[in-house]
Each structure stands twice: as C-alpha cells, then as structure tokens.
Write a protein that holds these residues in place. Structure first.
Motif, short mmCIF file in Angstrom:
data_model
loop_
_atom_site.label_atom_id
_atom_site.label_comp_id
_atom_site.label_asym_id
_atom_site.label_seq_id
_atom_site.Cartn_x
_atom_site.Cartn_y
_atom_site.Cartn_z
N TYR A 1 0.87 -1.17 0.00
CA TYR A 1 0.00 0.00 0.00
C TYR A 1 0.91 1.22 0.00
CZ TYR A 1 -4.11 2.83 0.91
OH TYR A 1 -5.13 3.74 0.80
N LYS B 1 1.54 5.52 -0.92
CA LYS B 1 0.92 6.82 -1.13
C LYS B 1 2.02 7.80 -1.52
CE LYS B 1 0.87 8.89 3.45
NZ LYS B 1 0.01 9.56 4.42
N ASP C 1 4.20 13.69 0.72
CA ASP C 1 3.44 14.93 0.86
C ASP C 1 3.87 15.95 -0.19
OD1 ASP C 1 2.00 13.94 2.97
OD2 ASP C 1 3.23 14.89 4.51
N ALA D 1 -3.66 7.92 -6.01
CA ALA D 1 -4.53 8.62 -5.07
C ALA D 1 -3.71 9.16 -3.90
CB ALA D 1 -5.62 7.68 -4.55
N ALA D 2 -4.03 10.38 -3.46
CA ALA D 2 -3.31 11.03 -2.36
C ALA D 2 -3.39 10.21 -1.07
CB ALA D 2 -3.85 12.44 -2.13
N GLU D 3 -4.51 9.51 -0.86
CA GLU D 3 -4.65 8.69 0.35
C GLU D 3 -3.97 7.33 0.21
OE1 GLU D 3 -8.24 8.07 -2.24
OE2 GLU D 3 -7.26 9.84 -1.43
N GLY D 4 -3.50 7.02 -0.99
CA GLY D 4 -2.77 5.79 -1.24
C GLY D 4 -3.60 4.73 -1.94
N GLU D 5 -2.89 3.75 -2.45
CA GLU D 5 -3.52 2.63 -3.16
C GLU D 5 -2.65 1.39 -2.98
OE1 GLU D 5 -4.60 3.26 -7.30
OE2 GLU D 5 -4.55 5.42 -6.97
N ALA E 1 2.46 2.94 3.38
CA ALA E 1 1.46 3.44 4.33
C ALA E 1 0.53 2.30 4.71
CB ALA E 1 0.68 4.59 3.71
N PRO F 1 -3.30 0.97 4.86
CA PRO F 1 -4.60 1.27 4.22
C PRO F 1 -5.57 1.83 5.25
CG PRO F 1 -4.03 -1.07 4.03
CD PRO F 1 -2.97 -0.42 4.83
N PRO F 2 -6.52 2.66 4.80
CA PRO F 2 -7.52 3.18 5.75
C PRO F 2 -8.30 2.01 6.36
CG PRO F 2 -7.96 3.92 3.50
CD PRO F 2 -6.73 3.10 3.46
#
Length: 60
Positions: free
Chosen positions: A5, A7, A10, A23-27, A47, A49-50
């Motif tokens: 995962y 991202k 910044d 995607a800014a939030e990651g993939e 990162a 994942p959400p």
C-alpha cells in the motif's frame, strides 16, 4: 507478485504506469520495478490502508 500500500510523499502527485495519478490517500499496488524505483527515489512511501469501519461502527 508482492503487493504494498503506497501513497505519494506529501506535496507530490505520482503517476502510475498507466498515466493516471496515484490517489493522495494511497492505493494497493503490485511492487513492480516501477514502484520499487519510486520508493527508492522517495516519491512514494509505504502506508497503512484506511481502516474499514466495523459493522457496529457503521450503524452509529
């Protein structure tokens, strides 16, 4: 193939091999030589994942 995962670091927009923007939030991506190079160059970071809300949280 191994996956990770990732991202963008910044302030950066990072293009995927198909030309779309990561995607800014990651993939989740397959760790190909392309993504390993982006990691080495510092363009992306690993990162988490959400978190998906649990069933109990989604009912609140």
């Amino acid at each position: 193939m191994q996956e990770s995962y990732l991202k963008p670091r910044d302030g950066l927009q990072v293009r995927k091999p198909d030309g779309r923007v990561l995607a800014a939030e990651g993939e989740r991506v397959a760790l190909t030589s392309y993504w390993r190079r982006r990691l080495r160059d510092g363009d992306v970071v690993e990162a988490r994942p959400p978190r998906k809300p649990s069933k109990a949280e989604s009912k609140e």
